[in-house]
Design a protein around this motif. Sequence first.
Motif, PDB file in Angstrom:
ATOM      1  N   ALA A  49       0.815  -1.218   0.000  1.00 53.78           N
ATOM      2  CA  ALA A  49       0.000   0.000   0.000  1.00 53.78           C
ATOM      3  C   ALA A  49       0.847   1.265   0.000  1.00 53.78           C
ATOM      4  O   ALA A  49       0.414   2.305   0.490  1.00 53.78           O
ATOM      5  N   MET A  50       2.054   1.172  -0.522  1.00 54.00           N
ATOM      6  CA  MET A  50       2.953   2.314  -0.724  1.00 54.00           C
ATOM      7  C   MET A  50       3.543   2.866   0.567  1.00 54.00           C
ATOM      8  O   MET A  50       4.372   3.776   0.516  1.00 54.00           O
ATOM      9  N   VAL A  51       3.162   2.346   1.739  1.00 50.08           N
ATOM     10  CA  VAL A  51       3.553   3.016   2.973  1.00 50.08           C
ATOM     11  C   VAL A  51       4.248   2.112   3.983  1.00 50.08           C
ATOM     12  O   VAL A  51       4.844   2.609   4.938  1.00 50.08           O
ATOM     13  N   THR A  52       4.173   0.797   3.813  1.00 48.66           N
ATOM     14  CA  THR A  52       4.768  -0.082   4.816  1.00 48.66           C
ATOM     15  C   THR A  52       5.323  -1.322   4.138  1.00 48.66           C
ATOM     16  O   THR A  52       5.094  -1.548   2.940  1.00 48.66           O
ATOM     17  N   ASN A  53       6.051  -2.132   4.888  1.00 51.14           N
ATOM     18  CA  ASN A  53       6.632  -3.356   4.345  1.00 51.14           C
ATOM     19  C   ASN A  53       5.946  -4.575   4.936  1.00 51.14           C
ATOM     20  O   ASN A  53       5.645  -4.619   6.129  1.00 51.14           O
ATOM     21  N   TRP A 173       9.000 -12.533 -13.341  1.00 53.92           N
ATOM     22  CA  TRP A 173       8.655 -13.957 -13.211  1.00 53.92           C
ATOM     23  C   TRP A 173       7.142 -14.178 -13.348  1.00 53.92           C
ATOM     24  O   TRP A 173       6.627 -15.205 -12.931  1.00 53.92           O
ATOM     25  N   GLY A 174       6.456 -13.226 -13.924  1.00 51.43           N
ATOM     26  CA  GLY A 174       5.033 -13.400 -14.200  1.00 51.43           C
ATOM     27  C   GLY A 174       4.124 -13.192 -13.007  1.00 51.43           C
ATOM     28  O   GLY A 174       2.932 -13.498 -13.086  1.00 51.43           O
ATOM     29  N   LEU A 175       4.646 -12.651 -11.903  1.00 50.71           N
ATOM     30  CA  LEU A 175       3.825 -12.380 -10.723  1.00 50.71           C
ATOM     31  C   LEU A 175       3.341 -10.935 -10.818  1.00 50.71           C
ATOM     32  O   LEU A 175       3.924 -10.009 -10.244  1.00 50.71           O
ATOM     33  N   THR A 176       2.269 -10.739 -11.536  1.00 48.78           N
ATOM     34  CA  THR A 176       1.861  -9.383 -11.910  1.00 48.78           C
ATOM     35  C   THR A 176       0.605  -8.884 -11.211  1.00 48.78           C
ATOM     36  O   THR A 176       0.203  -7.735 -11.416  1.00 48.78           O
ATOM     37  N   TRP A 177      -0.047  -9.711 -10.387  1.00 46.30           N
ATOM     38  CA  TRP A 177      -1.296  -9.265  -9.768  1.00 46.30           C
ATOM     39  C   TRP A 177      -1.085  -7.991  -8.968  1.00 46.30           C
ATOM     40  O   TRP A 177      -0.066  -7.812  -8.291  1.00 46.30           O
ATOM     41  N   ASN A 178      -2.067  -7.093  -9.035  1.00 43.83           N
ATOM     42  CA  ASN A 178      -2.011  -5.867  -8.254  1.00 43.83           C
ATOM     43  C   ASN A 178      -3.401  -5.266  -8.167  1.00 43.83           C
ATOM     44  O   ASN A 178      -4.350  -5.731  -8.810  1.00 43.83           O
ATOM     45  N   ALA A 179      -3.507  -4.226  -7.353  1.00 40.21           N
ATOM     46  CA  ALA A 179      -4.761  -3.486  -7.224  1.00 40.21           C
ATOM     47  C   ALA A 179      -4.426  -2.016  -7.055  1.00 40.21           C
ATOM     48  O   ALA A 179      -3.500  -1.662  -6.317  1.00 40.21           O
ATOM     49  N   ALA A 180      -5.148  -1.168  -7.776  1.00 41.89           N
ATOM     50  CA  ALA A 180      -4.902   0.270  -7.700  1.00 41.89           C
ATOM     51  C   ALA A 180      -5.478   0.844  -6.413  1.00 41.89           C
ATOM     52  O   ALA A 180      -6.533   0.412  -5.935  1.00 41.89           O
ATOM     53  N   LEU A 181      -4.780   1.821  -5.856  1.00 40.25           N
ATOM     54  CA  LEU A 181      -5.246   2.517  -4.660  1.00 40.25           C
ATOM     55  C   LEU A 181      -5.968   3.802  -5.060  1.00 40.25           C
ATOM     56  O   LEU A 181      -5.600   4.460  -6.039  1.00 40.25           O
ATOM     57  N   GLU A 182      -6.986   4.174  -4.308  1.00 46.19           N
ATOM     58  CA  GLU A 182      -7.759   5.373  -4.633  1.00 46.19           C
ATOM     59  C   GLU A 182      -6.885   6.620  -4.628  1.00 46.19           C
ATOM     60  O   GLU A 182      -7.089   7.539  -5.423  1.00 46.19           O
ATOM     61  N   ALA A 183      -5.917   6.678  -3.746  1.00 38.46           N
ATOM     62  CA  ALA A 183      -5.064   7.853  -3.644  1.00 38.46           C
ATOM     63  C   ALA A 183      -3.904   7.824  -4.620  1.00 38.46           C
ATOM     64  O   ALA A 183      -3.080   8.739  -4.653  1.00 38.46           O
ATOM     65  N   GLY A 184      -3.850   6.795  -5.433  1.00 41.16           N
ATOM     66  CA  GLY A 184      -2.751   6.649  -6.370  1.00 41.16           C
ATOM     67  C   GLY A 184      -1.797   5.562  -5.926  1.00 41.16           C
ATOM     68  O   GLY A 184      -1.692   5.238  -4.746  1.00 41.16           O
ATOM     69  N   GLY A 185      -1.096   4.994  -6.875  1.00 40.33           N
ATOM     70  CA  GLY A 185      -0.190   3.911  -6.557  1.00 40.33           C
ATOM     71  C   GLY A 185      -0.897   2.565  -6.584  1.00 40.33           C
ATOM     72  O   GLY A 185      -2.061   2.450  -6.993  1.00 40.33           O
ATOM     73  N   VAL A 186      -0.181   1.543  -6.129  1.00 37.12           N
ATOM     74  CA  VAL A 186      -0.710   0.189  -6.187  1.00 37.12           C
ATOM     75  C   VAL A 186      -0.563  -0.500  -4.828  1.00 37.12           C
ATOM     76  O   VAL A 186       0.183  -0.046  -3.956  1.00 37.12           O
ATOM     77  N   MET A 187      -1.281  -1.590  -4.675  1.00 34.63           N
ATOM     78  CA  MET A 187      -1.310  -2.302  -3.409  1.00 34.63           C
ATOM     79  C   MET A 187       0.033  -2.960  -3.082  1.00 34.63           C
ATOM     80  O   MET A 187       0.500  -2.925  -1.940  1.00 34.63           O
ATOM     81  N   VAL A 188       0.664  -3.576  -4.098  1.00 42.18           N
ATOM     82  CA  VAL A 188       1.883  -4.352  -3.855  1.00 42.18           C
ATOM     83  C   VAL A 188       2.983  -3.876  -4.786  1.00 42.18           C
ATOM     84  O   VAL A 188       2.790  -3.804  -6.008  1.00 42.18           O
ATOM     85  N   SER A 189       4.141  -3.584  -4.228  1.00 41.98           N
ATOM     86  CA  SER A 189       5.274  -3.151  -5.031  1.00 41.98           C
ATOM     87  C   SER A 189       5.741  -4.256  -5.967  1.00 41.98           C
ATOM     88  O   SER A 189       5.642  -5.447  -5.654  1.00 41.98           O
ATOM     89  N   ASP A 190       6.263  -3.851  -7.100  1.00 44.31           N
ATOM     90  CA  ASP A 190       6.869  -4.817  -8.015  1.00 44.31           C
ATOM     91  C   ASP A 190       8.209  -5.305  -7.474  1.00 44.31           C
ATOM     92  O   ASP A 190       8.591  -6.453  -7.684  1.00 44.31           O
ATOM     93  N   LYS A 191       8.916  -4.445  -6.760  1.00 39.37           N
ATOM     94  CA  LYS A 191      10.238  -4.798  -6.243  1.00 39.37           C
ATOM     95  C   LYS A 191      10.107  -5.647  -4.975  1.00 39.37           C
ATOM     96  O   LYS A 191       9.354  -5.326  -4.072  1.00 39.37           O
ATOM     97  N   VAL A 192      10.859  -6.733  -4.946  1.00 37.97           N
ATOM     98  CA  VAL A 192      10.871  -7.630  -3.798  1.00 37.97           C
ATOM     99  C   VAL A 192      12.316  -7.841  -3.375  1.00 37.97           C
ATOM    100  O   VAL A 192      13.191  -8.121  -4.210  1.00 37.97           O
TER     101      VAL A 192
END
Length: 204
Positions: A49-53, A173-192
Amino acid sequence: MGIFTRRSQDTTTNAAVATLEVDPALAALTGDYVIDAAHSSIGFTVRHAMVTNVRGNFTDYAGTLQLDGSDPARSAASLEVKVASVDTGIADRDGHLRGGDFFDTEAFPLMTFRSTQAAQLGGDKYRITGELTIKDVTRPLSIDLEFNGSATDVYGNERVGFEGAAEILRSDWGLTWNAALEAGGVMVSDKVKLTFDISAIKQA
């Protein structure tokens, strides 16, 4: 001092000799090792959610190391992880990770790593490069490691320890699922960020 080699000194000129010679104590570590999962960890960290790990780990895996004390480039490693053992501390989240949006563990139960190259970066730091397979995608991965030392435990096992890390883009690696946040950004970062804390036991 590195696990594999040390630089000798010319006693006449006190200058570093260009060749590397084997340290007998470290060369004694040469051999085949099995990763002790009870005293190791393989984990990951991803921004949520762009704010925590969110942090998690895999609890079921097996791996081997082949260490060459005279030539680190000949060392090798392999790892097999049962992806269904993913544990982030939240059962619903773990279930989502096991499903088709992410790992699809019923169809692809294993995540594997096979090394293709090893190199000493200096001192106790190394880099191992190989192929990481997640689901049906195989791509190169380099892991930077630090040698933590060796010891004989109370049961007489000869152990070596390494810790290290690597960063990947899960979408590679094809792990592309995500969800957009109302305030902008996405639920899960691409970087791991992947983390490794390994204790391995020498085989007879």
